[in-house]
Design an enzyme around this catalytic site. Structure first.
Site, PDB file in Angstrom:
ATOM      1  N   ARG A 187      10.898 -46.096 -27.461  1.00  0.00           N
ATOM      2  CA  ARG A 187      11.285 -44.692 -26.567  1.00  0.00           C
ATOM      3  C   ARG A 187      13.158 -45.298 -25.849  1.00  0.00           C
ATOM      4  O   ARG A 187      13.206 -44.893 -25.332  1.00  0.00           O
ATOM      5  CB  ARG A 187      10.864 -44.266 -25.821  1.00  0.00           C
ATOM      6  CG  ARG A 187      10.132 -43.308 -25.761  1.00  0.00           C
ATOM      7  CD  ARG A 187      10.051 -42.373 -26.632  1.00  0.00           C
ATOM      8  NE  ARG A 187       8.123 -42.043 -26.737  1.00  0.00           N
ATOM      9  CZ  ARG A 187       7.275 -41.740 -28.462  1.00  0.00           C
ATOM     10  NH1 ARG A 187       8.268 -43.670 -28.572  1.00  0.00           N
ATOM     11  NH2 ARG A 187       6.722 -41.683 -28.209  1.00  0.00           N
ATOM     12  N   SER A 213       7.004 -35.581 -22.633  1.00  0.00           N
ATOM     13  CA  SER A 213       6.003 -36.556 -21.773  1.00  0.00           C
ATOM     14  C   SER A 213       7.604 -36.723 -20.803  1.00  0.00           C
ATOM     15  O   SER A 213       8.421 -36.971 -21.625  1.00  0.00           O
ATOM     16  CB  SER A 213       5.836 -38.242 -22.916  1.00  0.00           C
ATOM     17  OG  SER A 213       4.877 -37.213 -23.617  1.00  0.00           O
ATOM     18  N   GLU A 244      11.052 -41.185 -19.314  1.00  0.00           N
ATOM     19  CA  GLU A 244      11.027 -40.935 -20.055  1.00  0.00           C
ATOM     20  C   GLU A 244      12.927 -39.900 -20.678  1.00  0.00           C
ATOM     21  O   GLU A 244      13.666 -39.936 -21.324  1.00  0.00           O
ATOM     22  CB  GLU A 244      10.144 -40.671 -21.129  1.00  0.00           C
ATOM     23  CG  GLU A 244      10.651 -40.226 -22.705  1.00  0.00           C
ATOM     24  CD  GLU A 244       9.720 -39.589 -23.459  1.00  0.00           C
ATOM     25  OE1 GLU A 244       8.397 -39.776 -23.645  1.00  0.00           O
ATOM     26  OE2 GLU A 244       9.688 -38.855 -24.544  1.00  0.00           O
TER      27      GLU A 244
END
Ligand code: FAD
Length: 353
Positions: A163, A237, A349
């Site tokens: 990520r 997420s 994130e």
């Protein structure tokens, strides 16, 4: 350039933030004229694509939002084994994946149905079901927001990680990715090992799935697990899965033998943030408002406007009428309670702007 534009249609949380200035980019010339106008130098600037990974923390974004909406898909090179396909940054990612699958090109199928646009996909090296963008990424073209110069970033230059990429790190906010080239295969093994893909295919009597059947299976699995952002605001997420030292993991495993984990190539261990959140709760830290179905877990917790999705604790949701700060506060409470219980600090994130 427009002023005082509501960003509500431009962020998947559905927060009603207002952009002080807003420019829509439909062609590369639009972008070059904006750079030449000096507006980007003058104002704090946010590059925005689909807004599926952005949290507007405040009601007013004091600066310029540059909304990327350039379109176009072309074949750069092709032979009997593989194809290089180029997509402009503003192409819709799920539609682009569907298009590639429809052509019989392998490589992006496990990344089906991830909301967003092509240009944002390299920024956090999107990943799902055991695959990441970098696995099929060849290179991207980007424009420097200060000079207007164009540059090609190879895979190595992008510094992809979990990520992560150089566009989220060292070069954050400095470049607009204008197009991405993918190297796709005309024949390749399908990756069915991850998550509940196999279980889904078994349940549906599919023994040897085709490329299209795998694509459709992943779409169906995701639909069952994740909120539809048209109904409930979210950014998928919210936190990254933390990677911890082996000693710390072994100590935790003694106390929590069921803790799921994945071995990392460097010997460290990745722990699913969703599990940590599910096994912590509002009562393990501060009190605050809100209710949770189990009483002890964050999973399913909600107050009037925001909460933790009841089917996946990693997803923070906005039920409507709330503010970005409500999610910020909830995320801090979750971080603190996970840290208090497991000694692990989980990090977002999502891009907080
Ligand atoms: C329901 C749901 C499920 C999700 N599932 C996943 C998943 O499985 N895996 C996963 O990895 N992500 C997932 N996400 C997160 C999100 O879909 C991805 O991060 C996606 O790539 C965001 O695309 P976007 O166009 O909406 O980007 P935006 O949210 O608009 O932007 C994201 C970041 O990229 C920057 N950016 C955007 N476009 C450009 C550009 N052209 N050039 C340079 N910088 C740019 C922005 O400034 C921002 O920092 C999910 C989100 C939701 C809402």
């Amino acid at each position: 350039m427009k002023t005082n534009v509501s960003l509500r249609p431009y962020n998947s949380f559905g927060f009603d933030a207002t952009a002080q200035y807003f420019a829509e980019i439909n062609t590369l010339e639009d972008l070059q004229s904006l750079i030449k106008s000096g507006a980007i130098k003058k104002h704090k600037t946010l590059i925005l694509s689909g807004g599926n990974n952005v949290l507007f923390q405040n009601e007013i974004f004091e600066g310029l939002v540059v909304y990327i909406n350039t379109k176009g898909i072309e074949i750069v090179r092709e032979d009997e084994n593989e194809v290089i396909v180029r997509a402009q940054a503003g192409e819709d990612w799920p539609e682009f994946v569907k298009y590639c699958v429809g052509q019989g090109w392998y490589g992006l199928e496990n990344l089906a149905h991830i909301p967003g646009k092509v240009g944002a996909a390299p920024v956090q090296n999107i990943g799902a079901y055991g695959m990441e963008l970098k696995d099929s990424f060849l290179q991207c073209e980007a424009i420097n927001l200060t000079t207007g110069g164009t540059i090609i970033f190879t895979k190595e230059a992008c510094c992809f990680g979990y990520r992560e990429s150089i566009f989220k790190g060292e070069l954050k906010g400095q470049y607009v990715i204008t197009s991405v080239d993918f190297l796709l295969k005309k024949k390749a093994p399908l990756h069915l090992e991850y998550g509940n893909i196999k279980a889904y295919l078994d349940q549906n009597g599919i023994d040897k799935p085709t490329l299209l059947q795998l694509h459709d299976a992943i779409c169906a699995i995701r639909d069952a697990k994740l909120p539809d952002v048209k109904q409930i605001g979210s950014a998928g997420s919210f936190f990254k899965n933390p990677v911890i030292e082996r000693e710390q993991f072994e100590a935790l495993q003694k106390e929590y033998p069921d803790m799921p984990h994945y071995e990392e190539p460097d010997g460290r261990v990745k722990v699913p943030a969703g599990w940590l959140i599910e096994h912590s709760g509002p009562s393990t830290h501060s009190t605050g408002s809100g209710t949770t179905s189990s009483g002890t877990s964050w999973k399913g917790w909600r107050d009037e406007h925001v909460g933790v999705y009841d089917k996946q604790a990693l997803v923070l949701v906005h039920y409507g009428g709330g503010k970005g700060q409500d999610i910020v506060e909830l995320s801090h409470r979750i971080q603190d309670s996970v840290e208090e219980k497991f000694g692990i600090r989980i990090n977002p994130e999502v891009n907080m702007v």
